[in-house]
Design a protein around this motif. Structure first.
Motif: not given
Length: 514
Positions: A71-77, A352-356, A398-403, A407-409
């Motif tokens: 859990i990293h925020e109030f929301h996720y993508l 902050i997300f990148l626009n794929p 930093r987190y060693n995962l695929d954001p 659904g993470l920034p």
């Protein structure tokens, strides 16, 4: 091996901070909490990153840091359709403290704790917090108990009451009375739960302490932001006094049950110097292109569509407007053909997300991420030279995962104490910083903790993090700590406790102070 305590009562003092508690004790506003602090080991409880409600309370509840509990925020993508969804208990990736106790045959009472909706399948009574979409949903795990509370305690509420700063003394008095009634009802509900349940752990979470400080900080008369309006201060103090009386009743309950006490907050508080426009910062850096206001037809239509969808969900038998998806296009008014980075949500942290569609390939992504990080780290308050962000980092690295899969920034940039990074922004305001009279105070990293258990030496100073509380609790109860828990046992509390517990010490009687 039995521990020094057979039960634990948790007092969830949302946003409690030494900056408020110390003067409240000195001024005689909160005698029950003051007495608890005097006979406890106390200190700083450092918040999560970012220091927001769902992340922080999940860190307490799991004994883990965000990369582990998820859990990293109030929301996720949503990684499939890229819609914005609210975080919830079903997304917690590891067992919680409540799960661990229940699996070992113990019952739990949990009243109002965030991130317990949807309700976990555990022994005992779990009433969800403000993230439940309605009061009937908050009691979904224990509907019979809910019927009793709704019938006998009409003042019980899971809602956030202080949604904005009151516009008049009359409005303040109305909300203050409601808040006091809620604090009383929370203590009433805990006593009724105690009569129903042979609990090992009881949590009562006082969420509206957070809102009092967010909206009414100047009337606490603590610092240079003070507004000397005695009639307003009286109402704020009345809320604190009623909270203290509720705490006193819970301390009495704990005494009858010979339970240890852990009082804790999810973060601290302090004056809010300014809100920070995260998307505006990206625009200034050339990473985002906003739509000119007169050309925002598609953006406005998408927002209207999202609102209409929520309206429809509200009218279905099991629907709720708060839990449905929202579109990125309805949250950020961008020219997507010229935007490489955007923040669709976020409070107290740049998410902050990148626009794929414009950033593809690892080398291009790494270059843009590095530019975003440099932009955030260089951002300063022009009046003070203070950095606006405490950090900025590549989430994958930093987190060693695929954001994207989570659904993470792609980049997280937690706010510096005293500033509140925001994704939502007034479209007519072009300044990157603006004070908000509706939000005179905001979160800080330094929360508080007080632990009273057999053998605890009063005055012992603690320096702890939120994930430390769950393993320390299990150790106090003499239970094995799951390997997944990352927090440490607070040995400065435990060593003396075990010695005294072996000698058969019990907790002292705690008289409540009216």
């Amino acid at each position: 091996m039995p521990g020094p305590a057979s039960r634990v009562v948790y007092l969830g003092l949302d946003g409690a901070t030494e900056a408020v508690l110390r003067p409240a004790f000195e001024r005689g506003w909160m005698p029950n909490l003051q007495a608890l602090w005097r006979r406890s080991a106390t200190g700083t409880l450092w918040s999560s990153e970012p220091m927001v409600t769902p992340v922080a309370w999940t860190s307490f509840l799991t004994g883990c840091h965000p990369p582990t509990h998820g859990i990293h925020e109030f929301h996720y993508l949503d990684p499939v359709d890229r819609t914005i969804l609210p975080n919830h208990a079903g997304r917690i990736r590891v067992p919680t403290l409540w799960d661990t106790l229940s699996e070992r045959g113990h019952e739990i009472v949990s009243l109002g704790l965030p991130m317990t909706y949807p309700p976990p399948d555990v022994r005992g009574l779990v009433v969800a917090g403000s993230d439940a979409p309605g009061l009937q949903w908050a009691f979904a795990q224990c509907p019979d108990f809910g019927e009793e509370i709704l019938r006998d305690l009409p003042g019980y509420s899971h809602k956030v009451l202080w949604k904005r700063r009151p516009r008049s003394i009359e409005e303040l008095r109305t909300v203050s009375r409601h808040n006091q009634e809620v604090f009383r009802a929370q203590a009433d509900a805990a006593e009724r739960a105690d009569a129903r349940c042979d609990w090992t752990a009881m949590m009562v979470h006082f969420h509206n302490l957070d809102g009092i400080q967010h909206r009414l900080w100047p009337y606490l008369d603590l610092d240079e932001t003070a507004e000397h309006q005695p009639d307003w201060t009286v109402e704020v103090v009345n809320c604190l006094r009623e909270l203290d009386r509720a705490v006193g009743r819970l301390l009495e309950l704990a005494s009858r049950r010979n339970a240890a006490i852990i009082a804790l907050s999810d973060h601290g508080f302090g004056p809010c110097r300014a809100l920070v426009d995260v998307n505006g910062l990206l625009c200034q850096a050339g990473l985002q292109r906003r739509l000119p206001y007169g050309t925002r037809i598609s953006y406005r239509m998408r927002r209207l569509r999202d609102r209409f969808d929520r309206w429809k969900r509200r009218r279905t038998p099991d629907g709720t407007a708060r839990r449905g998806p929202r579109s990125i296009e309805g949250e950020v008014g961008c020219d997507w053909s010229k935007t490489v980075a955007f923040a669709p949500f976020g409070q107290l942290c740049g998410s902050i997300f990148l626009n794929p569609k414009l950033v593809s390939g690892s080398s291009a992504a790494s270059r843009v991420i590095a530019e975003i990080i440099d932009t955030c780290r260089a951002a300063e308050d022009p009046d003070t030279g203070q950095p606006l962000f405490a950090d900025a980092f590549d989430v994958a690295e930093r987190y060693n995962l695929d954001p994207a899969a989570e659904g993470l920034p792609d980049v997280l940039a937690p706010s510096t104490d005293g500033y509140q990074a925001m994704a939502k922004w007034d479209p007519f305001c072009r300044s990157l910083l603006r004070p908000d009279p509706n939000l005179p105070a905001t979160h800080r990293t330094d929360g508080v903790v007080a632990i009273e258990a057999p053998g605890i030496l009063p005055g012992t100073r603690l320096d702890a993090e939120l994930p430390d509380i769950a393993p320390t609790s299990l150790s106090l109860l003499g239970l094995t700590i799951p390997e997944v828990m990352e927090g440490r046992v607070l040995e400065e509390v435990q060593d003396l406790s075990r010695i005294q517990a072996a000698a058969g010490m019990s907790l002292p009687h705690r008289p409540a102070i009216d």
